[in-house]
Motif scaffolding. Structure first.
Motif, PDB file in Angstrom:
ATOM      1  N   GLY A 132     -54.530  17.582 -62.847  1.00 20.41           N
ATOM      2  CA  GLY A 132     -53.281  16.921 -63.172  1.00 20.41           C
ATOM      3  C   GLY A 132     -52.225  17.054 -62.029  1.00 20.41           C
ATOM      4  N   ARG A 133     -52.493  17.157 -60.838  1.00 16.58           N
ATOM      5  CA  ARG A 133     -51.661  17.358 -59.834  1.00 16.58           C
ATOM      6  C   ARG A 133     -51.224  16.105 -59.338  1.00 16.58           C
ATOM      7  NH1 ARG A 133     -54.643  21.966 -56.452  1.00 16.58           N
ATOM      8  NH2 ARG A 133     -56.237  20.528 -57.062  1.00 16.58           N
ATOM      9  N   ILE A 134     -49.903  15.968 -58.622  1.00 18.02           N
ATOM     10  CA  ILE A 134     -49.657  14.584 -58.115  1.00 18.02           C
ATOM     11  C   ILE A 134     -50.045  14.500 -56.702  1.00 18.02           C
ATOM     12  CG2 ILE A 134     -47.770  13.081 -57.229  1.00 18.02           C
ATOM     13  CD1 ILE A 134     -46.346  13.943 -59.798  1.00 18.02           C
ATOM     14  N   HIS A 135     -50.646  13.445 -56.312  1.00 18.21           N
ATOM     15  CA  HIS A 135     -51.084  13.405 -54.924  1.00 18.21           C
ATOM     16  C   HIS A 135     -50.274  12.231 -54.182  1.00 18.21           C
ATOM     17  CE1 HIS A 135     -55.197  15.769 -54.549  1.00 18.21           C
ATOM     18  NE2 HIS A 135     -54.753  15.897 -55.735  1.00 18.21           N
ATOM     19  N   THR A 136     -50.475  12.527 -52.887  1.00 19.98           N
ATOM     20  CA  THR A 136     -49.800  11.275 -52.137  1.00 19.98           C
ATOM     21  C   THR A 136     -50.913  10.757 -51.294  1.00 19.98           C
ATOM     22  OG1 THR A 136     -47.558  12.627 -51.876  1.00 19.98           O
ATOM     23  CG2 THR A 136     -48.151  10.837 -50.265  1.00 19.98           C
ATOM     24  N   SER A 137     -51.127   9.409 -51.395  1.00 17.11           N
ATOM     25  CA  SER A 137     -51.837   8.635 -50.548  1.00 17.11           C
ATOM     26  C   SER A 137     -51.383   7.466 -49.800  1.00 17.11           C
ATOM     27  CB  SER A 137     -53.203   8.090 -51.598  1.00 17.11           C
ATOM     28  OG  SER A 137     -53.739   9.220 -52.366  1.00 17.11           O
ATOM     29  N   THR A 138     -51.953   7.146 -48.836  1.00 13.44           N
ATOM     30  CA  THR A 138     -51.554   6.176 -47.993  1.00 13.44           C
ATOM     31  C   THR A 138     -52.784   5.103 -47.557  1.00 13.44           C
ATOM     32  OG1 THR A 138     -52.078   7.018 -45.803  1.00 13.44           O
ATOM     33  CG2 THR A 138     -49.864   7.378 -47.048  1.00 13.44           C
ATOM     34  N   ALA A 139     -52.302   3.613 -47.448  1.00 11.75           N
ATOM     35  CA  ALA A 139     -53.323   2.667 -46.951  1.00 11.75           C
ATOM     36  C   ALA A 139     -52.551   1.696 -46.132  1.00 11.75           C
ATOM     37  CB  ALA A 139     -53.668   2.112 -48.243  1.00 11.75           C
ATOM     38  N   SER A 140     -53.126   1.452 -44.961  1.00  8.65           N
ATOM     39  CA  SER A 140     -52.293   0.669 -43.931  1.00  8.65           C
ATOM     40  C   SER A 140     -52.898  -0.994 -44.321  1.00  8.65           C
ATOM     41  CB  SER A 140     -52.681   1.090 -42.559  1.00  8.65           C
ATOM     42  OG  SER A 140     -53.993   0.604 -42.388  1.00  8.65           O
ATOM     43  N   VAL A 141     -51.820  -1.658 -43.998  1.00  7.32           N
ATOM     44  CA  VAL A 141     -52.132  -3.251 -44.430  1.00  7.32           C
ATOM     45  C   VAL A 141     -51.877  -4.068 -43.128  1.00  7.32           C
ATOM     46  CG1 VAL A 141     -51.358  -5.307 -45.645  1.00  7.32           C
ATOM     47  CG2 VAL A 141     -51.480  -3.182 -46.808  1.00  7.32           C
ATOM     48  N   ALA A 142     -52.535  -4.855 -42.384  1.00  6.02           N
ATOM     49  CA  ALA A 142     -52.299  -5.469 -41.206  1.00  6.02           C
ATOM     50  C   ALA A 142     -52.390  -7.265 -41.630  1.00  6.02           C
ATOM     51  CB  ALA A 142     -53.108  -5.346 -40.260  1.00  6.02           C
ATOM     52  N   ILE A 143     -51.370  -7.898 -41.462  1.00  9.46           N
ATOM     53  CA  ILE A 143     -51.308  -9.442 -41.595  1.00  9.46           C
ATOM     54  C   ILE A 143     -51.650  -9.971 -40.250  1.00  9.46           C
ATOM     55  CG2 ILE A 143     -50.242 -11.446 -42.674  1.00  9.46           C
ATOM     56  CD1 ILE A 143     -51.134  -9.431 -44.753  1.00  9.46           C
ATOM     57  N   LEU A 144     -52.658 -10.579 -39.783  1.00 10.02           N
ATOM     58  CA  LEU A 144     -52.813 -11.368 -38.494  1.00 10.02           C
ATOM     59  C   LEU A 144     -52.839 -12.677 -39.000  1.00 10.02           C
ATOM     60  CD1 LEU A 144     -55.939  -9.169 -37.490  1.00 10.02           C
ATOM     61  CD2 LEU A 144     -53.485  -8.764 -36.797  1.00 10.02           C
ATOM     62  N   PRO A 145     -51.948 -13.391 -38.108  1.00  8.62           N
ATOM     63  CA  PRO A 145     -51.767 -14.979 -38.386  1.00  8.62           C
ATOM     64  C   PRO A 145     -53.117 -15.889 -37.680  1.00  8.62           C
ATOM     65  CG  PRO A 145     -50.232 -14.343 -36.685  1.00  8.62           C
ATOM     66  CD  PRO A 145     -50.667 -13.010 -37.322  1.00  8.62           C
ATOM     67  N   MET A 146     -53.574 -16.824 -38.293  1.00 10.34           N
ATOM     68  CA  MET A 146     -54.534 -17.571 -37.953  1.00 10.34           C
ATOM     69  C   MET A 146     -53.985 -18.757 -37.518  1.00 10.34           C
ATOM     70  SD  MET A 146     -57.272 -16.572 -40.601  1.00 10.34           S
ATOM     71  CE  MET A 146     -58.147 -18.057 -40.558  1.00 10.34           C
ATOM     72  N   ARG A 147     -54.194 -19.237 -36.276  1.00  8.45           N
ATOM     73  CA  ARG A 147     -53.526 -20.454 -35.814  1.00  8.45           C
ATOM     74  C   ARG A 147     -54.528 -21.173 -35.288  1.00  8.45           C
ATOM     75  NH1 ARG A 147     -49.081 -16.891 -34.526  1.00  8.45           N
ATOM     76  NH2 ARG A 147     -47.004 -17.518 -35.044  1.00  8.45           N
ATOM     77  N   ARG A 148     -54.559 -22.720 -35.223  1.00  9.36           N
ATOM     78  CA  ARG A 148     -55.132 -23.783 -34.861  1.00  9.36           C
ATOM     79  C   ARG A 148     -55.359 -23.440 -33.377  1.00  9.36           C
ATOM     80  NH1 ARG A 148     -52.693 -25.781 -38.823  1.00  9.36           N
ATOM     81  NH2 ARG A 148     -54.040 -26.886 -40.475  1.00  9.36           N
ATOM     82  N   LEU A 162     -46.642 -13.484 -46.584  1.00  7.17           N
ATOM     83  CA  LEU A 162     -47.098 -11.896 -46.379  1.00  7.17           C
ATOM     84  C   LEU A 162     -46.997 -11.472 -45.253  1.00  7.17           C
ATOM     85  CD1 LEU A 162     -50.825 -12.918 -47.941  1.00  7.17           C
ATOM     86  CD2 LEU A 162     -49.003 -11.942 -49.009  1.00  7.17           C
ATOM     87  N   ARG A 163     -46.191 -11.845 -44.373  1.00  7.92           N
ATOM     88  CA  ARG A 163     -45.919 -11.242 -42.893  1.00  7.92           C
ATOM     89  C   ARG A 163     -45.246  -9.827 -43.031  1.00  7.92           C
ATOM     90  NH1 ARG A 163     -41.689 -15.143 -39.623  1.00  7.92           N
ATOM     91  NH2 ARG A 163     -42.107 -13.480 -38.137  1.00  7.92           N
ATOM     92  N   TYR A 164     -44.527  -9.759 -43.803  1.00 11.60           N
ATOM     93  CA  TYR A 164     -43.787  -8.393 -44.085  1.00 11.60           C
ATOM     94  C   TYR A 164     -44.480  -7.363 -44.681  1.00 11.60           C
ATOM     95  CZ  TYR A 164     -40.021 -11.263 -41.948  1.00 11.60           C
ATOM     96  OH  TYR A 164     -39.228 -12.247 -41.421  1.00 11.60           O
ATOM     97  N   GLU A 165     -45.663  -7.684 -45.297  1.00 13.61           N
ATOM     98  CA  GLU A 165     -46.401  -6.745 -45.932  1.00 13.61           C
ATOM     99  C   GLU A 165     -47.165  -5.587 -44.897  1.00 13.61           C
ATOM    100  OE1 GLU A 165     -46.851  -6.264 -49.173  1.00 13.61           O
ATOM    101  OE2 GLU A 165     -45.307  -7.785 -49.263  1.00 13.61           O
ATOM    102  N   THR A 166     -47.072  -6.091 -43.742  1.00 15.22           N
ATOM    103  CA  THR A 166     -47.900  -5.023 -42.779  1.00 15.22           C
ATOM    104  C   THR A 166     -47.210  -3.904 -42.452  1.00 15.22           C
ATOM    105  OG1 THR A 166     -48.363  -7.268 -41.385  1.00 15.22           O
ATOM    106  CG2 THR A 166     -48.050  -5.150 -40.173  1.00 15.22           C
ATOM    107  N   GLY A 167     -47.979  -2.856 -42.510  1.00 12.17           N
ATOM    108  CA  GLY A 167     -47.423  -1.445 -42.619  1.00 12.17           C
ATOM    109  C   GLY A 167     -48.149  -0.528 -43.107  1.00 12.17           C
ATOM    110  N   VAL A 168     -47.582   0.742 -43.435  1.00 13.46           N
ATOM    111  CA  VAL A 168     -48.455   1.573 -44.313  1.00 13.46           C
ATOM    112  C   VAL A 168     -47.766   1.752 -45.484  1.00 13.46           C
ATOM    113  CG1 VAL A 168     -48.811   4.234 -44.701  1.00 13.46           C
ATOM    114  CG2 VAL A 168     -49.125   3.037 -42.079  1.00 13.46           C
ATOM    115  N   HIS A 169     -48.559   1.626 -46.383  1.00 15.05           N
ATOM    116  CA  HIS A 169     -48.103   1.718 -48.042  1.00 15.05           C
ATOM    117  C   HIS A 169     -48.352   3.159 -48.559  1.00 15.05           C
ATOM    118  CE1 HIS A 169     -47.653  -2.817 -48.486  1.00 15.05           C
ATOM    119  NE2 HIS A 169     -47.979  -2.724 -47.272  1.00 15.05           N
TER     120      HIS A 169
END
Length: 197
Positions: A166-182, A147-154
């Motif tokens: 019926g018009r076409i719209h452009t929408s964005t969403a941001s995705v952040a993938i934060l690693p969890m380490r012991r 999943l690490r490369y999913e980070t960014g704006v989609h």
């Protein structure tokens, strides 16, 4: 045979190398006996030297194997055991919130097909549905690697459910993938603490 004594002591206390360390200590005793034997009995010196060579090779192999085990353990502990996935609606108003929710559902379903454990940490919903913001904890093997490369704006371009003309719209969403380490365990020796009043 000369080896790092501090490293050997660490091998003795490490659960993964204890078994090898017992054999290593046995080899050291055998080495001492063979040296004494070669000094006391000149007729057996050649046999003792062959024995010392065999002991030396086995000890070096054991030492290298213990180093490999410790290195592999350190790499395993440094590797993330899971991720915190955050999805936020971007440009596009209510449609962006709907897109953010669809993205989040896609990642959750993907995680479930992989057999990973998914926990909803927090979600903030928009008025017409969808996510303003959603956070998910995903735990399982190779989660971060996949999943690490999913980070960014989609971005999505489509006729949204919220559009009447019926018009076409452009929408964005941001995705952040934060690693969890012991978390590393830190031991403080009481003898290292100095108190002054």
């Amino acid at each position: 045979m000369h080896f790092d004594e501090a490293q050997l002591e660490a091998f003795r206390t490490n659960e993964r190398t204890m078994y090898h360390m017992r054999r290593f200590d046995e080899l050291r005793k055998e080495e001492l006996e063979a040296r004494e034997f070669s000094q006391n009995d000149q007729s057996m010196r050649e046999l003792a030297e062959e024995e010392l060579e065999r002991i030396g090779k086995e000890a070096i192999e054991l030492y290298r194997e213990m180093e490999r085990i410790v290195k592999a353990t350190e790499e395993e502990e440094a590797k993330p055991y899971g991720v915190l996935l955050e999805v936020r609606a971007g440009v596009g108003g209510e449609e962006a919130a709907l897109f953010a929710e669809e993205l989040a559902q896609m990642y959750v379903r993907f995680a479930e097909t992989k057999g990973w454990v998914v926990t909803v940490v927090s979600e903030s919903r928009a008025t017409q549905g969808g996510y303003k913001e959603g956070s998910f904890e995903i735990i399982g093997g190779d989660v971060y690697e996949l999943l690490r490369y999913e980070t960014g704006v989609h971005r999505v371009q489509r006729v949204p459910a919220t559009e009447k003309a019926g018009r076409i719209h452009t929408s964005t969403a941001s995705v952040a993938i934060l690693p969890m380490r012991r978390k590393p365990t830190i031991e403080v020796n009481p003898s290292d603490i100095e108190m002054e009043f």
